[in-house]
Write a protein that holds these residues in place. Sequence first.
Motif, PDB file in Angstrom:
ATOM      1  N   ALA A   1       0.824  -1.213   0.000  1.00  0.00           N
ATOM      2  CA  ALA A   1       0.000   0.000   0.000  1.00  0.00           C
ATOM      3  C   ALA A   1       0.860   1.266   0.000  1.00  0.00           C
ATOM      4  CB  ALA A   1      -0.937  -0.005   1.198  1.00  0.00           C
ATOM      5  N   ARG A   2       1.993   1.239   0.702  1.00  0.00           N
ATOM      6  CA  ARG A   2       2.857   2.420   0.792  1.00  0.00           C
ATOM      7  C   ARG A   2       3.713   2.632  -0.445  1.00  0.00           C
ATOM      8  NH1 ARG A   2       3.861   0.646   6.306  1.00  0.00           N
ATOM      9  NH2 ARG A   2       5.723  -0.398   5.498  1.00  0.00           N
ATOM     10  N   SER A   3       3.815   1.630  -1.291  1.00  0.00           N
ATOM     11  CA  SER A   3       4.702   1.702  -2.450  1.00  0.00           C
ATOM     12  C   SER A   3       4.162   2.664  -3.510  1.00  0.00           C
ATOM     13  CB  SER A   3       4.883   0.316  -3.067  1.00  0.00           C
ATOM     14  OG  SER A   3       3.696  -0.095  -3.736  1.00  0.00           O
ATOM     15  N   ASN A   4       5.023   2.972  -4.462  1.00  0.00           N
ATOM     16  CA  ASN A   4       4.638   3.873  -5.558  1.00  0.00           C
ATOM     17  C   ASN A   4       4.055   3.123  -6.754  1.00  0.00           C
ATOM     18  OD1 ASN A   4       5.517   6.194  -4.186  1.00  0.00           O
ATOM     19  ND2 ASN A   4       7.634   5.827  -4.818  1.00  0.00           N
ATOM     20  N   GLN A   5       3.751   1.848  -6.570  1.00  0.00           N
ATOM     21  CA  GLN A   5       3.187   1.045  -7.656  1.00  0.00           C
ATOM     22  C   GLN A   5       1.760   1.520  -7.998  1.00  0.00           C
ATOM     23  OE1 GLN A   5       4.928  -2.092  -8.879  1.00  0.00           O
ATOM     24  NE2 GLN A   5       6.531  -0.819  -8.017  1.00  0.00           N
ATOM     25  N   SER A   6       1.345   1.238  -9.225  1.00  0.00           N
ATOM     26  CA  SER A   6      -0.040   1.541  -9.604  1.00  0.00           C
ATOM     27  C   SER A   6      -0.980   0.628  -8.829  1.00  0.00           C
ATOM     28  CB  SER A   6      -0.239   1.326 -11.111  1.00  0.00           C
ATOM     29  OG  SER A   6      -0.120  -0.059 -11.424  1.00  0.00           O
ATOM     30  N   LEU A   7      -2.241   1.009  -8.760  1.00  0.00           N
ATOM     31  CA  LEU A   7      -3.215   0.216  -8.020  1.00  0.00           C
ATOM     32  C   LEU A   7      -3.303  -1.199  -8.578  1.00  0.00           C
ATOM     33  CD1 LEU A   7      -5.224   0.381  -5.694  1.00  0.00           C
ATOM     34  CD2 LEU A   7      -6.995   1.028  -7.344  1.00  0.00           C
TER      35      LEU A   7
ATOM     36  N   ILE B   1      -5.760   3.246   5.623  1.00  0.00           N
ATOM     37  CA  ILE B   1      -5.021   3.551   6.845  1.00  0.00           C
ATOM     38  C   ILE B   1      -3.786   4.380   6.531  1.00  0.00           C
ATOM     39  CG2 ILE B   1      -3.703   2.542   8.756  1.00  0.00           C
ATOM     40  CD1 ILE B   1      -5.659   0.155   8.614  1.00  0.00           C
ATOM     41  N   VAL B   2      -3.043   4.004   5.478  1.00  0.00           N
ATOM     42  CA  VAL B   2      -1.836   4.734   5.083  1.00  0.00           C
ATOM     43  C   VAL B   2      -2.177   6.178   4.742  1.00  0.00           C
ATOM     44  CG1 VAL B   2      -0.089   4.932   3.270  1.00  0.00           C
ATOM     45  CG2 VAL B   2      -0.512   2.722   4.353  1.00  0.00           C
ATOM     46  N   LYS B   3      -3.311   6.369   4.041  1.00  0.00           N
ATOM     47  CA  LYS B   3      -3.719   7.732   3.633  1.00  0.00           C
ATOM     48  C   LYS B   3      -3.978   8.603   4.859  1.00  0.00           C
ATOM     49  CE  LYS B   3      -7.098  10.239   0.823  1.00  0.00           C
ATOM     50  NZ  LYS B   3      -8.272  10.118  -0.070  1.00  0.00           N
TER      51      LYS B   3
END
Length: 325
Positions: A296-302, A320-322
């Motif tokens: 979730a924290r990574s810069n990968q696309s959804l 949660i990360v947001k």
Amino acid sequence: MPVASGKKVSVIIPVFNTGELAIKLILKIIKSDYKNLEFILIDDGSTDDSLSLLKEFKRQYDLTAKKIKAAPKLIILHQDNAGASAARNAGLAKASGDYVCFIDSDDSVEKNYIRSLVEKLEQYDSYNSTELRIALATSAVRYQRKKSVRELYIKEPEPANPDEDFTEYILRLLASDGRLHAVNTKIFRRNIIEHFSIQFDEKINFAEDLKFVLEYLKAAHRVQYSRLAFVTEPLYIYNYGTDTSVVSLSSLSWGNWQKSFDHLCKWAGKKPSKKSNKLIHKIRFHWKISHAFAVARSNQSLGHKFQHASPLLVLPSLIIVKFRK
């Protein structure tokens, strides 16, 4: 009050494009209240001017150190880029201290960090009792990310129960939180590392810290060092989310987590107790959640995030990360 004597601590610091930060870190530790130190910095094939900065700093440091009684020794090593594990192994090969601690060059520590760890580690050394021998001491952590600060591991876990063997105790600690996973919040006894030839596994790039800690603890237990000590002040400062501290791509693959889990199962033995087996499954569940947060924290696309982990875990993790930002 500064501790002028005491056993020597080897401070091992891998450096990759963080030469300036490493110098600031050393200067801070030199001003700390523990003085019997040696610094071993390993440049891991930096592509910027880190190595030249370190060499010039050492030149100036050595000139000044000649005028200061018992000044800490400063060793600068260089290797082709091979990763933090290889750098730490190179540092261990050069270490001459009674104790070893690892600090990342882009992190920091409070001035009483090393003294507090040493005091915790040695608190029962004068007692003639194998039951009181402490294998390692570990500190609470302050995570700093931009304007947010989180303090972790500020409560001491419950000690080993009389009916709990060593393996169950360590598994319980692993199942309760992540304080045993990293090496850079701890102090180790170098004679145990040396006697059992314990090294970082240079063939893996995920959870190598945990593998080192587990192998060290098993070796320590063999020579009747079976206790752990905890500093509940957040004296290690982890600078998370900086340019030099990013979510590793290796944490996005569940396969890497699974390999680490397989090593944990091997470490626990072929016939774990019912309690150990229950704790092992609890750890796996926690790691599933941790993996989802890493994705979730990574810069990968959804779309790529859903390829790495189940949407049922990633979606709530994203929410949660947001809200934590």
